[in-house]
Scaffold this motif. Structure first.
Motif, PDB file in Angstrom:
ATOM      1  N   ILE A   1      -2.466 -27.129  24.047  1.00 30.59           N
ATOM      2  CA  ILE A   1      -3.860 -26.885  24.445  1.00 30.59           C
ATOM      3  C   ILE A   1      -4.193 -25.404  24.330  1.00 30.59           C
ATOM      4  CG2 ILE A   1      -5.482 -26.995  26.371  1.00 30.59           C
ATOM      5  CD1 ILE A   1      -3.961 -29.455  27.373  1.00 30.59           C
ATOM      6  N   ARG A   2      -3.273 -24.555  24.749  1.00 40.41           N
ATOM      7  CA  ARG A   2      -3.535 -23.103  24.687  1.00 40.41           C
ATOM      8  C   ARG A   2      -3.696 -22.656  23.233  1.00 40.41           C
ATOM      9  NH1 ARG A   2       0.324 -18.290  27.207  1.00 40.41           N
ATOM     10  NH2 ARG A   2      -0.912 -16.545  26.382  1.00 40.41           N
ATOM     11  N   THR A   3      -2.826 -23.179  22.367  1.00 39.98           N
ATOM     12  CA  THR A   3      -2.911 -22.795  20.962  1.00 39.98           C
ATOM     13  C   THR A   3      -4.242 -23.221  20.361  1.00 39.98           C
ATOM     14  OG1 THR A   3      -0.515 -22.995  20.738  1.00 39.98           O
ATOM     15  CG2 THR A   3      -1.813 -23.049  18.707  1.00 39.98           C
ATOM     16  N   LEU A   4      -4.683 -24.434  20.691  1.00 39.61           N
ATOM     17  CA  LEU A   4      -5.956 -24.922  20.157  1.00 39.61           C
ATOM     18  C   LEU A   4      -7.130 -24.089  20.635  1.00 39.61           C
ATOM     19  CD1 LEU A   4      -5.419 -28.798  20.443  1.00 39.61           C
ATOM     20  CD2 LEU A   4      -5.428 -27.410  18.361  1.00 39.61           C
TER      21      LEU A   4
ATOM     22  N   VAL B   1     -13.456 -22.039  29.220  1.00 35.79           N
ATOM     23  CA  VAL B   1     -13.046 -22.511  30.545  1.00 35.79           C
ATOM     24  C   VAL B   1     -11.711 -23.245  30.464  1.00 35.79           C
ATOM     25  CG1 VAL B   1     -13.624 -24.068  32.436  1.00 35.79           C
ATOM     26  CG2 VAL B   1     -15.399 -22.626  31.424  1.00 35.79           C
ATOM     27  N   ILE B   2     -11.572 -24.094  29.425  1.00 36.14           N
ATOM     28  CA  ILE B   2     -10.311 -24.813  29.253  1.00 36.14           C
ATOM     29  C   ILE B   2      -9.160 -23.839  29.020  1.00 36.14           C
ATOM     30  CG2 ILE B   2      -9.070 -26.396  27.714  1.00 36.14           C
ATOM     31  CD1 ILE B   2     -11.732 -27.849  27.278  1.00 36.14           C
ATOM     32  N   HIS B   3      -9.404 -22.810  28.235  1.00 36.56           N
ATOM     33  CA  HIS B   3      -8.354 -21.815  27.976  1.00 36.56           C
ATOM     34  C   HIS B   3      -7.952 -21.095  29.259  1.00 36.56           C
ATOM     35  CE1 HIS B   3      -6.857 -17.778  26.722  1.00 36.56           C
ATOM     36  NE2 HIS B   3      -6.182 -18.517  25.858  1.00 36.56           N
ATOM     37  N   SER B   4      -8.945 -20.729  30.063  1.00 35.68           N
ATOM     38  CA  SER B   4      -8.647 -20.041  31.325  1.00 35.68           C
ATOM     39  C   SER B   4      -7.842 -20.933  32.267  1.00 35.68           C
ATOM     40  CB  SER B   4      -9.953 -19.604  31.990  1.00 35.68           C
ATOM     41  OG  SER B   4      -9.708 -19.053  33.270  1.00 35.68           O
ATOM     42  N   GLU B   5      -8.255 -22.184  32.356  1.00 36.45           N
ATOM     43  CA  GLU B   5      -7.552 -23.095  33.255  1.00 36.45           C
ATOM     44  C   GLU B   5      -6.162 -23.433  32.723  1.00 36.45           C
ATOM     45  OE1 GLU B   5      -8.572 -24.131  36.382  1.00 36.45           O
ATOM     46  OE2 GLU B   5      -9.968 -22.514  35.932  1.00 36.45           O
ATOM     47  N   THR B   6      -6.022 -23.470  31.393  1.00 37.71           N
ATOM     48  CA  THR B   6      -4.699 -23.720  30.812  1.00 37.71           C
ATOM     49  C   THR B   6      -3.742 -22.591  31.141  1.00 37.71           C
ATOM     50  OG1 THR B   6      -5.699 -24.972  28.993  1.00 37.71           O
ATOM     51  CG2 THR B   6      -3.453 -24.159  28.666  1.00 37.71           C
ATOM     52  N   LEU B   7      -4.228 -21.354  31.046  1.00 42.03           N
ATOM     53  CA  LEU B   7      -3.382 -20.212  31.411  1.00 42.03           C
ATOM     54  C   LEU B   7      -2.974 -20.290  32.879  1.00 42.03           C
ATOM     55  CD1 LEU B   7      -5.181 -17.276  29.542  1.00 42.03           C
ATOM     56  CD2 LEU B   7      -3.089 -18.459  28.887  1.00 42.03           C
ATOM     57  N   ARG B   8      -3.934 -20.680  33.701  1.00 44.86           N
ATOM     58  CA  ARG B   8      -3.635 -20.792  35.125  1.00 44.86           C
ATOM     59  C   ARG B   8      -2.592 -21.891  35.374  1.00 44.86           C
ATOM     60  NH1 ARG B   8      -5.886 -19.738  40.068  1.00 44.86           N
ATOM     61  NH2 ARG B   8      -5.601 -21.323  41.670  1.00 44.86           N
ATOM     62  N   LEU B   9      -2.771 -23.019  34.703  1.00 45.66           N
ATOM     63  CA  LEU B   9      -1.834 -24.128  34.884  1.00 45.66           C
ATOM     64  C   LEU B   9      -0.452 -23.768  34.340  1.00 45.66           C
ATOM     65  CD1 LEU B   9      -1.535 -26.956  35.947  1.00 45.66           C
ATOM     66  CD2 LEU B   9      -2.348 -27.852  33.759  1.00 45.66           C
ATOM     67  N   GLN B  10      -0.400 -23.025  33.239  1.00 49.31           N
ATOM     68  CA  GLN B  10       0.887 -22.586  32.726  1.00 49.31           C
ATOM     69  C   GLN B  10       1.595 -21.673  33.730  1.00 49.31           C
ATOM     70  OE1 GLN B  10      -0.016 -20.894  28.795  1.00 49.31           O
ATOM     71  NE2 GLN B  10       1.320 -22.480  27.911  1.00 49.31           N
ATOM     72  N   GLY B  11       0.821 -20.841  34.378  1.00 51.66           N
ATOM     73  CA  GLY B  11       1.427 -19.972  35.387  1.00 51.66           C
ATOM     74  C   GLY B  11       1.998 -20.766  36.548  1.00 51.66           C
ATOM     75  N   ILE B  12       1.262 -21.805  36.975  1.00 57.06           N
ATOM     76  CA  ILE B  12       1.756 -22.646  38.070  1.00 57.06           C
ATOM     77  C   ILE B  12       3.025 -23.372  37.649  1.00 57.06           C
ATOM     78  CG2 ILE B  12       1.240 -24.667  39.489  1.00 57.06           C
ATOM     79  CD1 ILE B  12      -1.677 -23.794  39.516  1.00 57.06           C
ATOM     80  N   VAL B  13       3.056 -23.895  36.410  1.00 48.93           N
ATOM     81  CA  VAL B  13       4.248 -24.598  35.927  1.00 48.93           C
ATOM     82  C   VAL B  13       5.444 -23.664  35.885  1.00 48.93           C
ATOM     83  CG1 VAL B  13       5.265 -25.706  33.894  1.00 48.93           C
ATOM     84  CG2 VAL B  13       2.979 -26.346  34.643  1.00 48.93           C
ATOM     85  N   GLU B  14       5.253 -22.454  35.368  1.00 51.67           N
ATOM     86  CA  GLU B  14       6.362 -21.497  35.332  1.00 51.67           C
ATOM     87  C   GLU B  14       6.817 -21.132  36.743  1.00 51.67           C
ATOM     88  OE1 GLU B  14       8.034 -20.560  32.727  1.00 51.67           O
ATOM     89  OE2 GLU B  14       6.748 -21.787  31.433  1.00 51.67           O
TER      90      GLU B  14
END
Length: 488
Positions: A267-270, A283-296
């Motif tokens: 999703i981030r790449t897209l 918005v999707i990119h921002s939330e994806t970054l946030r979700l990636q941070g939570i996963v890490e």
């Protein structure tokens, strides 16, 4: 089920120093016994003393009655009261002869010049003063008649000071004996209760030693065959259940986090490669970054729980790490009422052995947390605690760092503090703030409040380095987070 650890049997060469609560329980048990025993002994001693005094007094009264009967017998043969007293041969007791009106007719003791009792008076215990001495007597009155039939009364008084001495001595001896028995019995009960509670204390120490449920430590099961052994077995069974539940939860978090990595990366790449991103894409990119941070973050916490947090240890200048984060914070400082939050620093040279990237993550999380909650200012400091005779330097650069380093940096404890002038955490929240997904600022927006994992990750990393991270209040009333790491 994990096999419980084995060790020396309870009481065999092992001594346990019971904590204050357990000592208090022993003291309460002994105190209860002593108080109850004292009450029982006091009642028994009072009853015994009363009975003994009554027996001795009755014996003295019987002796006085015998003497009075002897005088009455002699009176029946004569009208002369004095002759009757002489004929009776009374010497150990005071005997008087009274007429029907109570007047003294004769006495065998010149000091007893007044009647000791009235006619027909019942036997009684009283104090009599003879020859200047006031002593205790049992006084008995007995009716008699002379040879001519005149009514007479014989009064006999038997001294009972000797009996009183016996009673008093008996009371003292019994009290001393009872006191010794109480001391010995209380000491014995104290020892017995202590030995009975020693297995409980060992179970408590074992449980306290188990810092996380996934570790194999278990409570030592004492071979006592009683409730304490069953308590230890039940405790181990509970720890096994907690271990299984914790392992399942950690496996789920780890697996879910790993599985989420790939779709999130896609999703981030897209979103990053979209040549003309729309508002929704951003918005999707921002939330994806946030979700990636939570996963890490979840992965990092799962590794920390498994003691598998990989650390690449090397010499790291903590002040350099703090300096980098201070510069980053200044460049991205939020505004409050149109004014940017001021980020100041006072950085003394401090070198530690740590994982540089992990340590930077800790400092970044602390600084970001301070920026979110500051009213107008954030302050970052580093120093060496208990570092010998290290002279404080005053030449600092623009970020507040000391330019010279001291050889004493390799000793003591490295301390980093991050302060903000926002609301100080309540005492009850200063430990809870390090919990996972804990956000005490419910009134804030999600973006302003963070995910609630930053401080939990920071503490996990610090603990993996053998350090501590706590929330405090600074001397000037600011909210403070203090990091301490061993040096060397």
């Amino acid at each position: 089920m994990t096999t419980p650890p084995t060790g020396p049997a309870y009481g065999e060469g092992v001594h346990y120093h019971l904590p204050r609560r357990v000592r208090g329980l022993r003291v309460r048990v002994v105190a209860t016994f002593v108080v109850a025993a004292l009450v029982a002994l006091a009642i028994a001693l009072a009853a015994f003393t009363f009975g003994l005094r009554q027996i001795l007094t009755s014996s003295a009264g019987d002796s006085a009655t015998t003497e009075a009967q002897q005088v009455a017998k002699e009176l029946s043969t004569t009208d002369d009261a004095s002759a009757a007293l002489r004929a009776a041969g009374v010497h150990t007791q005071v005997v008087q002869v009274l007429d029907a009106s109570g007047a003294l007719l004769a006495t065998n003791d010149s000091h007893a010049s007044t009647p000791l009792a009235r006619p027909a008076e019942s036997t009684r215990r009283t104090e009599i003063t003879l020859d200047g001495d006031r002593d205790h007597y049992v006084v008995v009155t007995l009716a008699a008649h002379t040879r001519s039939g005149a009514e007479r009364w014989v009064v006999a008084a038997a001294p009972i000071d000797h009996e009183d001495t016996i009673v008093d001595t008996t009371i003292v001896l019994l009290a001393l004996t009872a006191g010794c028995l109480l001391v010995v019995t209380g000491w014995g009960i104290h020892r017995v209760v202590g030995r009975a509670l020693a297995p409980v204390e060992r179970i408590r120490l074992d449980v306290e030693r188990i810092r996380s449920s996934h570790r194999p430590e278990r409570v030592t099961v004492p071979a006592t065959g009683d409730e304490i052994e069953r308590l230890a077995i039940t405790m181990n069974a509970m720890l096994d259940r907690l271990d299984a539940a914790d392992a399942s939860q950690r496996a789920f978090i780890s697996d879910a986090s790993h599985e989420l990595r790939s779709p999130l990366a896609t999703i981030r790449t897209l979103t990053e490669t979209d040549p003309e991103p729309s508002e929704s894409t951003r918005v999707i990119h921002s939330e994806t970054l946030r979700l990636q941070g939570i996963v890490e973050s979840l992965l990092a916490l799962a590794r920390a729980d498994d003691d598998a947090l990989a650390l690449t240890l090397r010499d790291v200048d903590l002040d350099d790490v703090a300096h980098t984060e201070v510069l980053r914070a200044r460049s991205a400082s939020p505004t409050r009422d149109g004014e940017p939050v001021v980020v100041s620093a006072d950085l003394a040279p401090v070198r530690v052995v740590a994982d540089g990237e992990r340590l930077a993550q800790v400092v970044r999380n602390l600084v970001d947390n301070a920026l979110r909650h500051a009213t107008s200012a954030v302050r970052v400091t580093t120093r060496v605690e208990d570092a010998g005779n290290r002279e404080p330097a005053t030449d600092r650069d623009g970020a507040g760092r000391v330019n010279e380093r001291s050889d004493d940096d390799a000793r003591g404890t490295a301390v980093l503090t991050v302060d903000n002038d926002g609301s100080v955490l309540d005492a009850g929240d200063r430990e809870a703030i390090f919990g996972r997904f804990v956000r005490l600022d419910d009134a804030r927006s999600r973006d302003a409040g963070g995910s609630g994992l930053g401080l939990a990750i920071a503490r996990a990393i610090v603990q993996a380095h053998g350090g501590t991270l706590v929330a405090e209040e600074s001397p000037d009333g600011w909210c403070r987070f203090t990091l301490r790491l061993p040096m060397g």
